[in-house]
Design an enzyme around this catalytic site. Structure first.
Site, mmCIF file in Angstrom:
data_model
loop_
_atom_site.group_PDB
_atom_site.id
_atom_site.type_symbol
_atom_site.label_atom_id
_atom_site.label_comp_id
_atom_site.label_asym_id
_atom_site.label_seq_id
_atom_site.Cartn_x
_atom_site.Cartn_y
_atom_site.Cartn_z
ATOM 1 N N GLU A 88 9.709 -52.257 62.798
ATOM 2 C CA GLU A 88 9.480 -51.284 63.870
ATOM 3 C C GLU A 88 8.190 -51.537 64.656
ATOM 4 O O GLU A 88 8.127 -51.240 65.841
ATOM 5 C CB GLU A 88 9.442 -49.862 63.285
ATOM 6 C CG GLU A 88 10.759 -49.365 62.730
ATOM 7 C CD GLU A 88 11.800 -49.102 63.812
ATOM 8 O OE1 GLU A 88 11.411 -48.896 64.980
ATOM 9 O OE2 GLU A 88 13.001 -49.115 63.491
ATOM 10 N N SER A 462 35.427 5.805 31.950
ATOM 11 C CA SER A 462 34.738 6.230 30.725
ATOM 12 C C SER A 462 33.365 5.594 30.550
ATOM 13 O O SER A 462 32.589 6.019 29.690
ATOM 14 C CB SER A 462 35.605 5.900 29.507
ATOM 15 O OG SER A 462 36.823 6.627 29.564
#
Length: 744
Positions: A88, A462
């Site tokens: 690069e 319950s």
């Protein structure tokens, strides 16, 4: 004459140059004023994913739009740094941010090629583009880029610029920075990368959409070899190393590793908690590290057990039908919605032909196979009332898409299966701190993100009764207090309708102690007890237990006619094992920000103290008896003293069980989202108690051994089982029962 013309032209040229320089200066001055400030680069903060951990620092989720794991330059392999520089910006450590030599060289190369084949941008310019500017190719943008690159090069060290670039650059497959790329392409840490793998990553910034190996293997190979060549030309590797590397194939992960995301419902709950309770708004991309109370091992066992149990329930209640038919206009959508089930070894097949005893199927890969009735008798239509399927044509027709699973020896038997329609939720907490240890909100988070552990409110049945009995103990009743269990008729509303409550067994048992009534879950005794206490008293205690859901204003509230969330009931039950204390919901241990500073640290907080220590101790004894001798007896298989209560509702629409140890409370619920009955006799004891047992058995060895705390204000007296009164007489029919001696 000629001299005058020459002087005139000279003046024109000079004036033109002066004007041009003036215009250029104004242009550059204006652009300079438009440039963003670079002062913050000294302490630059990356956009990082927020990571959520469990209590043992296992990652359970990564949030954020960008997958990035910033690292210091010294932690990046030398080969990777050299590869990036070689391909690069080979003069990176020599130029001042803009490399005019490279620009001229690229210009000449592009002229010769007749097209743009090489760029002259430096790594600094590329960093500018990543941080500040758009990639558009306009002169104004390129000038800004050069100016910023020059400024940055004079502001930061070269090493810092390289480090920022390697952490910021996009490398494809959702990876930002080289650390994320190492994981996404090779499932490795940076320090595990080989030279050729470093070269491949270094070749990606130019065009990850072209050179990524999963997109084009050949182009990726050529690009990698070009990087290796540049490394050789720049002297970073020897010729022999170069020749060795370029003959190696690319070996990469075919599938991008999934972003870690376990415990989907819990993660969503934590995010909501951060937003609404801690008022942390920007959670996703801020790089927080959130350490939660969840135990990932508990969570995975909870999810596995919930799935297994829902498959069992589904087989009991029957087959709900195919995914769809080839003629359905939305069949593609239906098939897409069940794609995730392949992770559970479920296959999609199309019915080619079907008769009574067998059906010909075509699997997704085109392989033809046969499905036999003998192996699928469970698949009677849901709600049909049949015990077994006797004709495959009852449930299948040509063109149907179905889910199947291989079973039997060598996977030789093909069976119908299905995505369960019945849903379930599980919540496990530590009652001594309020910490959430596991949370499951549905069959699978991919099927439904709706969290039934926290957001759904269902009739408690319950399961609500222990709150009524705890209120009675607080109001000076004892477990030996007697209520007459006999038929009763109550006026239901203003329309002259009447309500005749019954026990589950449809029998009545005469005088019954509170302990016996709770153990056997007797409705009539509970209703009569509630009438004595008063509805207002029951609602008062419910609120003290932390139940904020709306409660019915009639006696049916005592047997669970109101809709309550699982999380409310689980935390309410924690009072019984914890001497009456209920700790606040506590899903988070601590939070650190992107700099590593601790910004939040939790500590257990008692939120409710609904009952006295003595009442909690007595209720704990009673709820242990529910497991030892009552509706929760399937939990007796756990080699500990277990307290708990089942819950079932009218027509078996909801099934519950909340049970506990001294340091663990677990609640499980199951039901259909549309409130259909689950199936005949699908009670809490049958439908969800087994999954509770399996889960607790699985995690028991991960729990410290603990004993229940006891109250100094509780003593045990000998009680005659015939008269249900304290006695000192010699008797063979007696028990020792707890009584409170102190002030409640």
């Amino acid at each position: 004459m000629i001299r005058k013309v020459f002087l005139y032209l000279f003046d024109v040229i000079v004036v033109s140059i002066v004007i041009s320089l003036g215009v250029l200066s104004i242009f550059l001055y204006k652009l300079n004023n438009e440039l963003p400030s670079i002062n913050e680069l000294k302490d630059f903060t990356y956009k990082e994913p927020t990571i959520i951990y469990d209590k043992n620092e296992n990652i359970i989720a990564e949030l954020g739009e960008e997958v990035r794991y910033p690292v210091d330059l010294e932690d990046i392999p030398l080969y990777l740094k050299e590869a990036i520089i070689a391909v690069e910006d080979s003069r990176f450590y020599e130029h001042g941010g803009v490399d005019f030599f490279s620009i001229i060289r690229a210009f000449i190369v592009n002229i010769k090629a007749g097209k743009i084949v090489e760029g002259g941008s430096t790594l600094t310019q590329q960093l500018v583009k990543v941080l500040y500017l758009t990639p558009e190719k306009k002169l104004k943008r390129k000038v800004k880029e050069a100016m910023l690159a020059y400024k940055i090069d004079n502001y930061l060290s070269k090493d810092k610029i390289l480090e920022m670039y390697l952490n910021q650059v996009y490398l494809g497959r959702g990876a930002y920075g080289v650390s994320a790329a190492a994981r996404n392409y090779f499932n490795k840490r940076l320090n595990e990368l080989t030279l050729e793998e470093c070269a491949l990553i270094a070749g990606l910034p130019k065009a990850p959409g072209i050179y990524a190996p999963h997109i084009s293997y050949d182009k990726s190979l050529k690009r990698r070899d070009h990087v290796l060549l540049r490394m050789f030309e720049e002297g970073f590797i020897t010729e022999s190393t170069y020749k060795t590397m370029v003959i190696k194939p690319i070996i990469f992960e075919d599938k991008k590793p999934r972003r870690l995301r376990y415990a989907g419902h819990f993660v969503d709950y934590v995010i909501d908690y951060l937003h609404n309770t801690l008022e942390i708004k920007d959670v996703t991309n801020s790089g927080y590290k959130i350490y939660t109370s969840l135990d990932l091992a508990f969570q995975q066992l909870a999810e596995e057990n919930i799935k297994n149990n829902l498959f069992l329930i589904t087989r009991r209640i029957g087959y709900s039908g195919p995914i769809g038919n080839a003629n359905d206009h939305n069949i593609e959508t239906k098939l897409k919605n069940v794609k995730y089930l392949s992770d559970l070894d479920m296959l999609v097949a199309e019915v080619i032909d079907v008769d009574r005893m067998e059906a010909t199927l075509s699997l997704i890969d085109g392989i033809k196979t046969t499905l036999f009735l003998i192996n699928n008798k469970w698949a009677k239509p849901y709600g049909s009332g049949k015990r077994n399927l006797d004709d495959l044509r009852t449930i299948l027709r040509s063109g149907d898409y179905v889910l199947v699973k291989r079973n039997g020896k060598n996977n030789s038997v093909l069976e119908l299966t299905q995505e369960p329609e019945v849903e379930s939720a599980l919540l496990a907490i530590d009652p001594t701190t309020g910490a959430i240890l596991a949370m499951v909100g549905s069959f699978d988070f991919r099927k439904s993100m709706f969290n039934r552990a926290t957001m759904a409110k269902r009739q408690a049945g319950s399961l609500f009764k222990p709150i009524v009995y705890a209120a009675a103990i607080e109001e000076n009743y004892d477990l030996t207090s007697l209520i007459f269990d006999a038929p009763v008729i109550k006026k239901a509303d203003l329309d002259n309708e009447y309500w005749k409550p019954e026990n589950f067994e449809e029998k009545f048992y005469g005088f019954t102690t509170l302990k016996r009534a709770l153990t056997k879950s007797r409705n009539v005794v509970t209703i009569k007890l509630a009438e004595k206490l008063g509805i207002r008293t029951i609602k008062h205690y419910s609120k003290k237990f932390g139940i904020t859901s709306h409660l019915e204003n009639d006696l049916s509230v005592s047997i669970g006619s109101s809709s309550i969330s699982l999380i409310e009931m689980v935390y309410a039950f924690s009072a019984f094992s914890n001497l009456g204390k209920i700790f606040a919901v506590n899903p988070i241990i601590s939070i650190t920000d992107i700099k590593g500073d601790v910004i939040f640290k939790s500590s257990p907080v008692i939120k409710y103290n609904p009952i006295s220590e003595s009442t909690a101790d007595i209720m704990n004894y009673a709820l242990i008896d529910v497991v030892e001798n009552g509706t929760g007896r399937k939990a007796k298989i756990i080699p500990r003293f277990i307290g708990g209560k089942t819950g079932s509702t009218n027509d078996y629409r909801d099934a519950w069980f909340v049970g506990y140890l001294p340091n663990l409370v677990v609640g499980v619920w199951a039901g259909f989202d549309d409130f259909r009955p689950i199936g005949r006799l699908e009670t809490g004891a049958r439908t969800v108690l087994p999954v509770w047992v399996n889960f607790v058995k699985d995690v028991l060895d991960k729990l410290d051994y603990a004993t229940y705390p006891v109250s100094n204000n509780v003593v045990y007296y000998k009680v005659d089982q015939t008269t249900h009164k304290k006695t000192e007489n010699i008797s063979v029919n007696y028990t020792f029962e707890p009584f409170s001696t102190g002030t409640r």
